[in-house]
Design a protein around this motif. Sequence first.
Motif, mmCIF file in Angstrom:
data_model
loop_
_atom_site.group_PDB
_atom_site.id
_atom_site.type_symbol
_atom_site.label_atom_id
_atom_site.label_comp_id
_atom_site.label_asym_id
_atom_site.label_seq_id
_atom_site.Cartn_x
_atom_site.Cartn_y
_atom_site.Cartn_z
ATOM 1 N N TYR A 1 -9.066 -3.562 5.175
ATOM 2 C CA TYR A 1 -9.286 -2.169 5.534
ATOM 3 C C TYR A 1 -9.332 -1.322 4.277
ATOM 4 O O TYR A 1 -8.506 -1.479 3.372
ATOM 5 N N GLY B 1 -9.831 2.328 4.722
ATOM 6 C CA GLY B 1 -9.185 3.559 5.153
ATOM 7 C C GLY B 1 -9.477 3.840 6.610
ATOM 8 O O GLY B 1 -10.291 3.154 7.243
ATOM 9 N N HIS C 1 -8.004 8.310 5.248
ATOM 10 C CA HIS C 1 -6.566 8.318 5.066
ATOM 11 C C HIS C 1 -6.049 6.895 4.886
ATOM 12 O O HIS C 1 -6.696 5.931 5.299
ATOM 13 N N PRO C 2 -4.861 6.753 4.291
ATOM 14 C CA PRO C 2 -4.277 5.414 4.153
ATOM 15 C C PRO C 2 -4.007 4.777 5.514
ATOM 16 O O PRO C 2 -3.844 5.458 6.521
ATOM 17 N N VAL C 3 -3.962 3.463 5.518
ATOM 18 C CA VAL C 3 -3.655 2.708 6.727
ATOM 19 C C VAL C 3 -2.144 2.707 6.919
ATOM 20 O O VAL C 3 -1.404 2.154 6.096
ATOM 21 N N GLY C 4 -1.663 3.346 7.986
ATOM 22 C CA GLY C 4 -0.234 3.506 8.201
ATOM 23 C C GLY C 4 0.336 2.537 9.221
ATOM 24 O O GLY C 4 -0.395 1.813 9.915
ATOM 25 N N ARG D 1 -1.952 -6.513 9.548
ATOM 26 C CA ARG D 1 -1.273 -6.192 8.290
ATOM 27 C C ARG D 1 -1.783 -7.060 7.136
ATOM 28 O O ARG D 1 -1.666 -6.674 5.970
ATOM 29 N N VAL E 1 -4.464 -5.284 4.777
ATOM 30 C CA VAL E 1 -4.113 -4.082 4.016
ATOM 31 C C VAL E 1 -3.906 -4.440 2.547
ATOM 32 O O VAL E 1 -3.168 -5.369 2.215
ATOM 33 N N PRO F 1 -2.502 -2.755 -0.934
ATOM 34 C CA PRO F 1 -1.719 -1.597 -1.382
ATOM 35 C C PRO F 1 -2.486 -0.652 -2.298
ATOM 36 O O PRO F 1 -2.339 0.575 -2.182
ATOM 37 N N ASN G 1 -4.509 1.861 -0.309
ATOM 38 C CA ASN G 1 -3.674 2.892 0.295
ATOM 39 C C ASN G 1 -3.212 3.902 -0.748
ATOM 40 O O ASN G 1 -3.135 5.113 -0.489
ATOM 41 N N GLU G 2 -2.898 3.426 -1.949
ATOM 42 C CA GLU G 2 -2.501 4.329 -3.016
ATOM 43 C C GLU G 2 -3.654 5.246 -3.423
ATOM 44 O O GLU G 2 -3.457 6.439 -3.680
ATOM 45 N N ALA H 1 -4.012 7.916 -0.843
ATOM 46 C CA ALA H 1 -2.882 8.831 -0.810
ATOM 47 C C ALA H 1 -2.976 9.908 -1.891
ATOM 48 O O ALA H 1 -2.289 10.934 -1.827
#
Length: 310
Positions: A86, A88, A264-267, A294, A297, A299, A302-303, A306
């Motif tokens: 993913y 976003g 947006h980041p994957v939460g 999961r 994903v 990191p 996501n950073e 963010a």
Amino acid sequence: MTTRVGYFPNNNSLFVLRHRGLLERRLPGVEWVDLRSLPAAAPVEVKTALPTLHSDWLFEPGGYDFVGTGFTPPVTGLAHGRDLVYVGISGPRVENGRLVVRDGSPIETVADLRGRRVGIAHGSWQTTLLLFALDKAGLSWSDIEPVDTAVHDGPAAFLGGELDAWVGAYPALGGVERETAVRTLIETDGLFSHPSLWFTRRDFAEHHRDELTAIVASLQESDAWIVAHPREAARYFAEDEGAASESDVDRWEHALRNRPFGLHPVGEDFLDEQRRAAELLAANGLLPRAADPRAAVLPWLNELLAEPAG
């Protein structure tokens, strides 16, 4: 190198980005692949399978390196062993559509759908919405007669009485509402968040970080433009349909104004939803297994998301 980006109107962000030319300024080697021009997926039995078209072409020669879809296709790809990640997600799109029946229908609740014909664009977020709704009502996929209406065939089938219920999405749902009175059987809000998703292959993410960063920055810039200029953006969609009247632009403007834009980041909440969807899809025979989202994903992505856009 050439970076191939898949697009179609259903992912509004990529469709507008394709028309505005912003990505080419950051990524000169971009090549746009219209998903509607690719060979169609082999037909699947709606009762027992989900189509894998989006994830197939992510891994096929002549396909694409990056794509955006709705909630269900990446779950399907993961379940079929596709090593995708993913990039976003959008905000919730709970206003985008819902499960409806015609006003006056004897169907009062989702539980009344037992044995009924329900229209969905099979393999899209609509499959997940319907399955979540059925599970909440104590029903399974085998309790109904799902009908694959694709994205554009639903309105005619619903209006023509071929369907007992339909998962409709705007702007098509808006056209139906102008033709006849409809009643909402269940809203998307409260059922699941229904975001857009963008994803790629793991090897592309690992070896082409600069290209992915350029795509993300361009999407963020283009999405901000859509929010500021929804009517201008709406014209791209109306003209693509060959419908350039102001009422057609109105229809698309209404749809765009009610959709969230921005990546947006994957939460964790989203991943919990995806995991639940994967488990339900597998339990109902629509997927071969329930893969863990999961694992998709990264990191660093996501950073990246963010960070403030700019």
